[in-house]
Write a protein that holds these residues in place. Sequence first.
Motif, short mmCIF file in Angstrom:
data_model
loop_
_atom_site.label_atom_id
_atom_site.label_comp_id
_atom_site.label_asym_id
_atom_site.label_seq_id
_atom_site.Cartn_x
_atom_site.Cartn_y
_atom_site.Cartn_z
N GLY A 1 26.01 -45.09 -6.08
CA GLY A 1 25.79 -45.24 -7.51
C GLY A 1 26.81 -44.46 -8.33
N TRP A 2 27.19 -43.29 -7.81
CA TRP A 2 28.22 -42.52 -8.53
C TRP A 2 29.58 -43.22 -8.47
CZ3 TRP A 2 28.63 -39.39 -12.27
CH2 TRP A 2 29.80 -38.64 -12.47
N VAL A 3 29.86 -43.88 -7.37
CA VAL A 3 31.10 -44.65 -7.27
C VAL A 3 31.10 -45.78 -8.29
CG1 VAL A 3 32.46 -46.15 -5.77
CG2 VAL A 3 31.45 -44.06 -4.84
N VAL A 4 29.97 -46.46 -8.42
CA VAL A 4 29.87 -47.53 -9.41
C VAL A 4 30.05 -46.98 -10.82
CG1 VAL A 4 28.30 -49.24 -10.40
CG2 VAL A 4 28.42 -48.96 -7.92
N THR A 5 29.49 -45.80 -11.07
CA THR A 5 29.65 -45.17 -12.38
C THR A 5 31.12 -44.90 -12.68
OG1 THR A 5 27.47 -44.15 -12.16
CG2 THR A 5 28.97 -43.19 -13.78
N LEU A 6 31.84 -44.40 -11.70
CA LEU A 6 33.27 -44.13 -11.89
C LEU A 6 34.04 -45.43 -12.11
CD1 LEU A 6 33.91 -41.38 -9.17
CD2 LEU A 6 33.60 -41.06 -11.63
N VAL A 7 33.68 -46.48 -11.37
CA VAL A 7 34.37 -47.77 -11.52
C VAL A 7 34.18 -48.30 -12.94
CG1 VAL A 7 34.32 -50.18 -10.79
CG2 VAL A 7 34.31 -48.37 -9.08
N PHE A 8 32.99 -48.19 -13.46
CA PHE A 8 32.73 -48.69 -14.81
C PHE A 8 33.55 -47.92 -15.84
CE2 PHE A 8 30.52 -49.13 -18.81
CZ PHE A 8 30.13 -50.46 -18.82
N ALA A 9 33.59 -46.60 -15.71
CA ALA A 9 34.34 -45.79 -16.67
C ALA A 9 35.84 -46.09 -16.59
CB ALA A 9 34.07 -44.31 -16.42
N VAL A 10 36.36 -46.25 -15.37
CA VAL A 10 37.78 -46.55 -15.20
C VAL A 10 38.12 -47.92 -15.78
CG1 VAL A 10 39.57 -47.01 -13.48
CG2 VAL A 10 38.08 -45.02 -13.23
N VAL B 1 23.69 -52.08 -20.18
CA VAL B 1 22.36 -51.46 -20.22
C VAL B 1 21.26 -52.51 -20.33
CG1 VAL B 1 23.26 -49.33 -21.21
CG2 VAL B 1 22.46 -51.14 -22.73
N LEU B 2 21.58 -53.79 -20.14
CA LEU B 2 20.55 -54.84 -20.20
C LEU B 2 19.43 -54.61 -19.19
CD1 LEU B 2 19.67 -57.46 -21.54
CD2 LEU B 2 21.10 -58.72 -19.93
N PRO B 3 19.69 -54.19 -17.95
CA PRO B 3 18.57 -53.90 -17.04
C PRO B 3 17.64 -52.82 -17.58
CG PRO B 3 20.60 -54.09 -15.80
CD PRO B 3 20.99 -54.09 -17.24
N LEU B 4 18.19 -51.80 -18.22
CA LEU B 4 17.35 -50.76 -18.81
C LEU B 4 16.51 -51.32 -19.95
CD1 LEU B 4 16.44 -47.84 -19.17
CD2 LEU B 4 18.55 -47.40 -20.45
N LEU B 5 17.10 -52.21 -20.75
CA LEU B 5 16.33 -52.84 -21.82
C LEU B 5 15.19 -53.69 -21.27
CD1 LEU B 5 19.30 -53.99 -24.11
CD2 LEU B 5 17.69 -52.13 -24.58
N LEU B 6 15.45 -54.43 -20.19
CA LEU B 6 14.40 -55.23 -19.57
C LEU B 6 13.29 -54.35 -19.02
CD1 LEU B 6 16.61 -57.87 -17.70
CD2 LEU B 6 15.25 -58.23 -19.76
N SER C 1 15.13 -53.30 -12.12
CA SER C 1 15.07 -51.83 -12.03
C SER C 1 15.61 -51.31 -10.71
CB SER C 1 13.62 -51.36 -12.22
OG SER C 1 13.09 -51.85 -13.43
N SER C 2 15.96 -52.18 -9.79
CA SER C 2 16.46 -51.75 -8.49
C SER C 2 17.86 -51.16 -8.62
CB SER C 2 16.50 -52.95 -7.54
OG SER C 2 17.19 -52.63 -6.35
N PRO C 3 18.14 -50.04 -7.96
CA PRO C 3 19.49 -49.47 -8.03
C PRO C 3 20.57 -50.43 -7.55
CG PRO C 3 17.93 -47.87 -7.12
CD PRO C 3 17.21 -49.18 -7.22
N VAL C 4 20.25 -51.27 -6.58
CA VAL C 4 21.23 -52.24 -6.08
C VAL C 4 21.56 -53.25 -7.17
CG1 VAL C 4 21.69 -54.01 -4.36
CG2 VAL C 4 20.47 -51.93 -3.71
N VAL C 5 20.53 -53.78 -7.83
CA VAL C 5 20.76 -54.76 -8.89
C VAL C 5 21.52 -54.14 -10.04
CG1 VAL C 5 19.61 -56.26 -10.56
CG2 VAL C 5 18.73 -56.09 -8.23
N VAL C 6 21.15 -52.92 -10.41
CA VAL C 6 21.83 -52.24 -11.52
C VAL C 6 23.29 -51.98 -11.16
CG1 VAL C 6 21.89 -50.14 -12.91
CG2 VAL C 6 19.70 -51.22 -12.38
N GLY C 7 23.54 -51.57 -9.92
CA GLY C 7 24.92 -51.32 -9.50
C GLY C 7 25.75 -52.58 -9.52
N ILE C 8 25.19 -53.68 -9.01
CA ILE C 8 25.93 -54.96 -9.03
C ILE C 8 26.18 -55.40 -10.46
CG2 ILE C 8 25.78 -57.40 -8.43
CD1 ILE C 8 24.24 -56.58 -5.92
N TRP C 9 25.18 -55.24 -11.33
CA TRP C 9 25.34 -55.64 -12.73
C TRP C 9 26.43 -54.81 -13.41
CZ3 TRP C 9 24.19 -59.66 -15.48
CH2 TRP C 9 24.20 -59.60 -16.87
N MET C 10 26.49 -53.53 -13.11
CA MET C 10 27.53 -52.69 -13.70
C MET C 10 28.92 -53.12 -13.23
SD MET C 10 25.80 -48.90 -13.53
CE MET C 10 27.27 -48.10 -14.16
N VAL C 11 29.04 -53.46 -11.97
CA VAL C 11 30.34 -53.90 -11.44
C VAL C 11 30.76 -55.22 -12.08
CG1 VAL C 11 31.54 -54.68 -9.37
CG2 VAL C 11 30.09 -52.65 -9.28
#
Length: 314
Positions: free
Chosen positions: A97-106, A145-150, A160-170
């Motif tokens: 999840g932290w890797v996905v966070t870095l990818v989004f910011a980059v 942040v659409l998953p958080l809104l849902l 709400s699954s971390p996998v779904v959120v990570g894929i959505w962020m990517v």
Amino acid sequence: MANGNRGVRLLPNAVTVLALCSGLSAVQFALSGHFDLSIAALGAAAILDSLDGRIARLLDATSKMGAELDSLADCVSFGVAPALVLYVWCMDGNRLGWVVTLVFAVCAALRLARFNTLLDDTEQPPYAKEFFVGVPAPAAALVAVLPLLLDMQFGPGPWSSPVVVGIWMVLTAGLMISRLHTLSMKTIRVPPQFIAPLLVLVGLAAALLITLPVLALIVAMVIYLVHLPYSVYRYRWLARHPEAWYVAARQRRAAVRALRGTRPGGVRPALRRRVAGVALRGAGALNGRRRSEPNGERPRGRARLGLRKIRRDR
């Protein structure tokens, strides 16, 4: 007078700083568990970001420093902040999840760097100013942040699954750095006859935002995602017909309707247009035959329909 000019030039930069503070506040609210305030802070940052440039142009207070400050604020508010909010929400302690966070910011930083580069590109076609290349960072932050809104609106679910959120962020990060052309709201012109209905829709949207803010944001993000295919189609159509960009909007729409029934390469128009032409010629032949009848008698059978005349013409 000089001090007044300095104050005017300071105003757009002050709005940009407020947007930066609002984006960072979203992270602080997430750390304290107030994710609703995080969403509100991101929305406020997006609104302030849409205002600073317009205020600068309106007051003739644009500057190189303001442009650089705006890019840095966008990177923090719409790249770092939403990624950290989602990480704190459902991926805290997850290394992937932290890797996905870095990818989004980059990806947000790369998208903003490309945006600044395209500003100095003089080889872009004139209609390109109606579009962004890739999804803009503020829109991508709210889409991310659409998953958080849902989750806030409907409760925990697959979103709400971390996998779904990570894929959505990517996927959202990929939209930012993609070559998709998205419509720019800055160049949209509203015809005078649509101003009143549009104001009514704005009032309805404001009422929905006040009464059901989370649901209103969900609807807005879904509408934005749905508009992407149309935006791509519009850009490709203008690329094939660049001369249409110089035509008024009403005439452009008429040209689009006229070109829908034709094919490139000299191919004849669609069959329905040929059928319509045959019908018109048949009607003309029938009227002429009626006028030529001495006793006013109406022809019967195939002659009544003018089919024989049509066949001879063809």
